[in-house]
Write an enzyme that holds these catalytic residues in place. Structure first.
Site, PDB file in Angstrom:
ATOM      1  N   TYR A  11      -6.600  -1.576  12.157  1.00 17.10           N
ATOM      2  CA  TYR A  11      -6.152  -0.173  12.154  1.00 17.10           C
ATOM      3  C   TYR A  11      -7.326   0.786  11.909  1.00 17.10           C
ATOM      4  O   TYR A  11      -7.627   1.654  12.747  1.00 17.10           O
ATOM      5  CB  TYR A  11      -5.069  -0.034  11.081  1.00 17.10           C
ATOM      6  CG  TYR A  11      -4.680   1.371  10.686  1.00 17.10           C
ATOM      7  CD1 TYR A  11      -4.428   2.359  11.638  1.00 17.10           C
ATOM      8  CD2 TYR A  11      -4.539   1.706   9.333  1.00 17.10           C
ATOM      9  CE1 TYR A  11      -4.047   3.643  11.258  1.00 17.10           C
ATOM     10  CE2 TYR A  11      -4.154   2.978   8.947  1.00 17.10           C
ATOM     11  CZ  TYR A  11      -3.920   3.944   9.915  1.00 17.10           C
ATOM     12  OH  TYR A  11      -3.546   5.211   9.527  1.00 17.10           O
ATOM     13  N   ASP A  31     -14.310  -9.399  14.858  1.00 15.89           N
ATOM     14  CA  ASP A  31     -12.978  -9.479  14.257  1.00 15.89           C
ATOM     15  C   ASP A  31     -12.522 -10.915  14.467  1.00 15.89           C
ATOM     16  O   ASP A  31     -12.773 -11.492  15.531  1.00 15.89           O
ATOM     17  CB  ASP A  31     -12.020  -8.504  14.961  1.00 15.89           C
ATOM     18  CG  ASP A  31     -10.781  -8.187  14.119  1.00 15.89           C
ATOM     19  OD1 ASP A  31     -10.608  -7.006  13.775  1.00 15.89           O
ATOM     20  OD2 ASP A  31     -10.001  -9.121  13.818  1.00 15.89           O
ATOM     21  N   GLY A  36      -5.998  -8.425  13.371  1.00 23.45           N
ATOM     22  CA  GLY A  36      -6.344  -7.376  14.328  1.00 23.45           C
ATOM     23  C   GLY A  36      -5.734  -7.653  15.695  1.00 23.45           C
ATOM     24  O   GLY A  36      -5.111  -8.694  15.920  1.00 23.45           O
ATOM     25  N   ASP A  51     -15.594 -14.823  12.548  1.00 18.32           N
ATOM     26  CA  ASP A  51     -15.130 -14.684  11.173  1.00 18.32           C
ATOM     27  C   ASP A  51     -16.327 -14.340  10.289  1.00 18.32           C
ATOM     28  O   ASP A  51     -17.438 -14.825  10.517  1.00 18.32           O
ATOM     29  CB  ASP A  51     -14.494 -16.012  10.730  1.00 18.32           C
ATOM     30  CG  ASP A  51     -13.755 -15.874   9.422  1.00 18.32           C
ATOM     31  OD1 ASP A  51     -12.521 -15.763   9.443  1.00 18.32           O
ATOM     32  OD2 ASP A  51     -14.430 -15.860   8.357  1.00 18.32           O
ATOM     33  N   TYR A 141      -6.379  -8.213  -5.067  1.00 19.06           N
ATOM     34  CA  TYR A 141      -6.920  -7.381  -3.996  1.00 19.06           C
ATOM     35  C   TYR A 141      -7.974  -6.420  -4.552  1.00 19.06           C
ATOM     36  O   TYR A 141      -9.098  -6.340  -4.042  1.00 19.06           O
ATOM     37  CB  TYR A 141      -5.794  -6.605  -3.298  1.00 19.06           C
ATOM     38  CG  TYR A 141      -6.297  -5.561  -2.344  1.00 19.06           C
ATOM     39  CD1 TYR A 141      -7.024  -5.918  -1.215  1.00 19.06           C
ATOM     40  CD2 TYR A 141      -6.091  -4.202  -2.590  1.00 19.06           C
ATOM     41  CE1 TYR A 141      -7.526  -4.949  -0.349  1.00 19.06           C
ATOM     42  CE2 TYR A 141      -6.580  -3.236  -1.732  1.00 19.06           C
ATOM     43  CZ  TYR A 141      -7.296  -3.616  -0.619  1.00 19.06           C
ATOM     44  OH  TYR A 141      -7.798  -2.656   0.226  1.00 19.06           O
ATOM     45  N   LYS A 145     -12.320  -6.525  -3.984  1.00 16.18           N
ATOM     46  CA  LYS A 145     -13.138  -5.414  -3.502  1.00 16.18           C
ATOM     47  C   LYS A 145     -14.162  -4.974  -4.554  1.00 16.18           C
ATOM     48  O   LYS A 145     -15.296  -4.633  -4.227  1.00 16.18           O
ATOM     49  CB  LYS A 145     -12.233  -4.231  -3.137  1.00 16.18           C
ATOM     50  CG  LYS A 145     -11.351  -4.475  -1.918  1.00 16.18           C
ATOM     51  CD  LYS A 145     -12.152  -4.280  -0.646  1.00 16.18           C
ATOM     52  CE  LYS A 145     -11.287  -4.331   0.586  1.00 16.18           C
ATOM     53  NZ  LYS A 145     -12.025  -3.981   1.810  1.00 16.18           N
ATOM     54  N   PHE A 170      -7.965   6.098  -0.697  1.00 18.05           N
ATOM     55  CA  PHE A 170      -6.608   6.275  -1.196  1.00 18.05           C
ATOM     56  C   PHE A 170      -5.678   5.826  -0.054  1.00 18.05           C
ATOM     57  O   PHE A 170      -5.965   4.826   0.586  1.00 18.05           O
ATOM     58  CB  PHE A 170      -6.432   7.703  -1.741  1.00 18.05           C
ATOM     59  CG  PHE A 170      -7.112   7.808  -3.088  1.00 18.05           C
ATOM     60  CD1 PHE A 170      -8.508   7.763  -3.190  1.00 18.05           C
ATOM     61  CD2 PHE A 170      -6.380   7.847  -4.257  1.00 18.05           C
ATOM     62  CE1 PHE A 170      -9.150   7.773  -4.433  1.00 18.05           C
ATOM     63  CE2 PHE A 170      -7.008   7.864  -5.500  1.00 18.05           C
ATOM     64  CZ  PHE A 170      -8.389   7.828  -5.584  1.00 18.05           C
ATOM     65  N   ARG A 282       8.580  -1.502  -7.197  1.00 16.14           N
ATOM     66  CA  ARG A 282       7.810  -2.609  -6.625  1.00 16.14           C
ATOM     67  C   ARG A 282       6.743  -2.991  -7.652  1.00 16.14           C
ATOM     68  O   ARG A 282       5.971  -2.127  -8.077  1.00 16.14           O
ATOM     69  CB  ARG A 282       7.167  -2.157  -5.312  1.00 16.14           C
ATOM     70  CG  ARG A 282       6.454  -3.240  -4.552  1.00 16.14           C
ATOM     71  CD  ARG A 282       6.041  -2.772  -3.172  1.00 16.14           C
ATOM     72  NE  ARG A 282       5.060  -1.694  -3.196  1.00 16.14           N
ATOM     73  CZ  ARG A 282       4.524  -1.147  -2.101  1.00 16.14           C
ATOM     74  NH1 ARG A 282       4.883  -1.572  -0.907  1.00 16.14           N
ATOM     75  NH2 ARG A 282       3.640  -0.193  -2.189  1.00 16.14           N
ATOM     76  N   GLY A 284       3.563  -3.712  -9.610  1.00 23.89           N
ATOM     77  CA  GLY A 284       2.158  -3.364  -9.369  1.00 23.89           C
ATOM     78  C   GLY A 284       1.947  -1.962  -8.842  1.00 23.89           C
ATOM     79  O   GLY A 284       0.806  -1.574  -8.580  1.00 23.89           O
TER      80      GLY A 284
HETATM   81  N1  UFG Z   1       7.189   2.860  -0.810  1.00 24.78           N
HETATM   82  C1  UFG Z   1       8.560   2.914  -0.850  1.00 24.78           C
HETATM   83  N2  UFG Z   1       9.266   2.227   0.082  1.00 24.78           N
HETATM   84  C2  UFG Z   1       8.675   1.496   1.074  1.00 24.78           C
HETATM   85  C3  UFG Z   1       7.268   1.441   1.119  1.00 24.78           C
HETATM   86  C4  UFG Z   1       6.551   2.130   0.146  1.00 24.78           C
HETATM   87  O1  UFG Z   1       9.148   3.572  -1.728  1.00 24.78           O
HETATM   88  O2  UFG Z   1       9.393   0.881   1.881  1.00 24.78           O
HETATM   89  C5  UFG Z   1       6.410   3.608  -1.803  1.00 24.78           C
HETATM   90  C6  UFG Z   1       5.527   2.743  -2.659  1.00 24.78           C
HETATM   91  O3  UFG Z   1       6.208   2.299  -3.785  1.00 24.78           O
HETATM   92  C7  UFG Z   1       4.381   3.699  -2.984  1.00 24.78           C
HETATM   93  C8  UFG Z   1       4.297   4.620  -1.771  1.00 24.78           C
HETATM   94  O4  UFG Z   1       5.549   4.470  -1.094  1.00 24.78           O
HETATM   95  O5  UFG Z   1       4.711   4.477  -4.077  1.00 24.78           O
HETATM   96  C9  UFG Z   1       3.195   4.237  -0.824  1.00 24.78           C
HETATM   97  O6  UFG Z   1       3.288   2.839  -0.552  1.00 24.78           O
HETATM   98  P1  UFG Z   1       2.407   2.104   0.538  1.00 24.78           P
HETATM   99  O7  UFG Z   1       2.853   0.676   0.562  1.00 24.78           O
HETATM  100  O8  UFG Z   1       2.431   2.877   1.809  1.00 24.78           O
HETATM  101  O9  UFG Z   1       0.944   2.236  -0.036  1.00 24.78           O
HETATM  102  P2  UFG Z   1       0.359   1.781  -1.476  1.00 24.78           P
HETATM  103  O10 UFG Z   1       0.130   3.050  -2.230  1.00 24.78           O
HETATM  104  O11 UFG Z   1       1.155   0.740  -2.113  1.00 24.78           O
HETATM  105  O12 UFG Z   1      -0.972   1.057  -1.018  1.00 24.78           O
HETATM  106  C10 UFG Z   1      -2.169   1.709  -0.822  1.00 24.78           C
HETATM  107  C11 UFG Z   1      -3.008   0.919   0.174  1.00 24.78           C
HETATM  108  C12 UFG Z   1      -3.424  -0.402  -0.418  1.00 24.78           C
HETATM  109  C13 UFG Z   1      -4.094  -0.174  -1.748  1.00 24.78           C
HETATM  110  C14 UFG Z   1      -3.170   0.580  -2.664  1.00 24.78           C
HETATM  111  C15 UFG Z   1      -3.830   0.877  -3.988  1.00 24.78           C
HETATM  112  O13 UFG Z   1      -2.285   0.721   1.371  1.00 24.78           O
HETATM  113  O14 UFG Z   1      -4.317  -1.048   0.460  1.00 24.78           O
HETATM  114  O15 UFG Z   1      -2.820   1.830  -2.064  1.00 24.78           O
HETATM  115  O16 UFG Z   1      -2.883   0.963  -4.992  1.00 24.78           O
HETATM  116  F1  UFG Z   1      -4.420  -1.326  -2.343  1.00 24.78           F
END
Ligand code: UFG
Length: 332
Positions: A11, A31, A36, A51, A141, A145, A170, A282, A284
């Site tokens: 992406y 890639d 991908g 790889d 994860y 990093k 972010f 969710r 974490g």
């Molecule tokens: N969310 C929902 N419902 C869903 C999907 C997400 O409520 O079906 C909420 C999540 O709880 C979160 C927000 O929407 O509060 C954003 O969620 P995403 O899964 O889109 O993104 P994240 O914030 O979890 O993840 C991002 C990056 C990761 C990174 C992380 C760091 O995509 O790679 O931030 O915390 F590790």
């Protein structure tokens, strides 16, 4: 410059390759195509299916293509998966980056722009997040990093001509405004694509993961940055690098939107009142994550073009409407 884009079929990497080529750089892509899509590889880029852990082949490629700088995107990036399969994340993300850095050292490639993450901060005590705050990841994860950030810093300290910038992303969102590239993950778990799939009728509903957080509307707050702004920041970072630099920048727009606000925005953009339910939190998920993005604005002159969440969602909606099956129907 001659730039190697790792993960250039993914992406963010695919958007970076496009921006680099449009800016006049010569791009090579590697890639492993595990996540991908061959159809996302830019037709004007040199492509090799490789790889990160194939150090010798990488060294050969870096020499053969006379690479000046590596933009390193290739990584696994699901927080939940990293908790289930930590060694896979350390192997791919950390050991893979070590292999890449060894190849760069062997081939005398002195520059890297690295995709890091706000997940390296864990659950910060205060908002917004500034770069100097403690980095205490809460999942493999984030650790996978953070270890790479450390290896890069140590290498820059040891090798005077080596330089790098680590960009702590972010929430990356949106798709190429010209409709040529998009977002296609399997499984898809990110909020914006999930909502757009619901708007298309591919999902029955969107579950909001928790409405009892200590935020104004009870849902989690995140900082969404458009993928084209994000890759522009990589080019600025690459062009600014000087021998010995070890730079770390937050990469967000510096304001947060709650999940509820995101639902309202996605409904407004799509015109579809897709169904939502409230599910449990969710594991974490920190309640609130948004950047103080002053440093990159001040030092690199970075200014995001997309500051309106509806415009960001619109670019993704354009892609999802025209590619309901992602890259599956696209050949190059
Ligand atoms: N969310 C929902 N419902 C869903 C999907 C997400 O409520 O079906 C909420 C999540 O709880 C979160 C927000 O929407 O509060 C954003 O969620 P995403 O899964 O889109 O993104 P994240 O914030 O979890 O993840 C991002 C990056 C990761 C990174 C992380 C760091 O995509 O790679 O931030 O915390 F590790």
């Amino acid at each position: 410059m001659n730039v190697l884009v790792t993960g250039g079929a993914g992406y963010i990497g695919s958007h970076a390759a496009k921006a680099l080529i449009e800016a006049g750089h010569r791009v090579s892509i590697i890639d492993n195509l595990e996540r991908g899509h061959a159809a996302a590889v830019h037709p004007q880029a040199h492509f090799q299916k490789l790889d990160l852990r194939e150090t010798q082949a990488l060294t050969g490629l870096l020499q053969q293509q006379a690479i000046d700088c590596v933009m390193h995107f290739a990584a696994l990036a699901y927080v939940g998966e990293s908790v289930q399969q930590p060694l896979r994340y350390y192997d791919n993300n950390t050991a893979g980056s070590l292999s890449l850095m060894k190849a760069m050292a062997d081939a005398n490639v002195p520059r890297m722009v690295f995709s890091s993450t706000c997940a390296t901060y864990g659950i910060p005590q205060t908002m917004p997040i500034v770069e100097t705050m403690p980095q205490r990841p809460i999942n493999p994860y984030g650790w996978s990093k953070l270890f790479v950030e450390r290896m890069l810093a140590d290498q820059a300290a040891a090798v005077p001509e080596f330089a790098f910038t680590a960009l702590r992303y972010f929430n990356v969102a949106g798709c190429a405004a010209d409709g040529s590239l998009g977002e296609d993950h399997d499984p898809e778990t990110h909020l914006i694509p999930v909502m757009l799939e619901a708007a298309l009728g591919k999902r029955e509903q969107v579950s909001i993961f928790g409405e009892d957080y200590p935020t104004p509307d009870g849902t989690c707050i995140r900082d969404y940055i458009h993928v084209e702004d994000l890759v522009d920041a990589h080019i600025l970072a690459m062009e600014a690098l000087k021998d010995g630099d070890a730079r770390f920048y937050n990469l967000g727009i510096g304001r947060g939107y709650s999940v509820r606000q995101m639902v309202d925005a996605a409904r407004a953009v799509t015109g579809v009142n897709f169904a939502i339910t409230t599910g449990p939190r969710r594991p974490g998920d920190p309640p609130e994550l948004y950047a103080n993005a002053d440093l990159i604005q001040r030092e690199l002159g970075f200014k995001p073009r997309y500051t309106d969440i509806e415009r960001i969602i619109e670019t993704a909606w354009q892609w999802f409407k025209t590619h309901p099956d992602g890259y599956a129907a696209t050949t190059r």
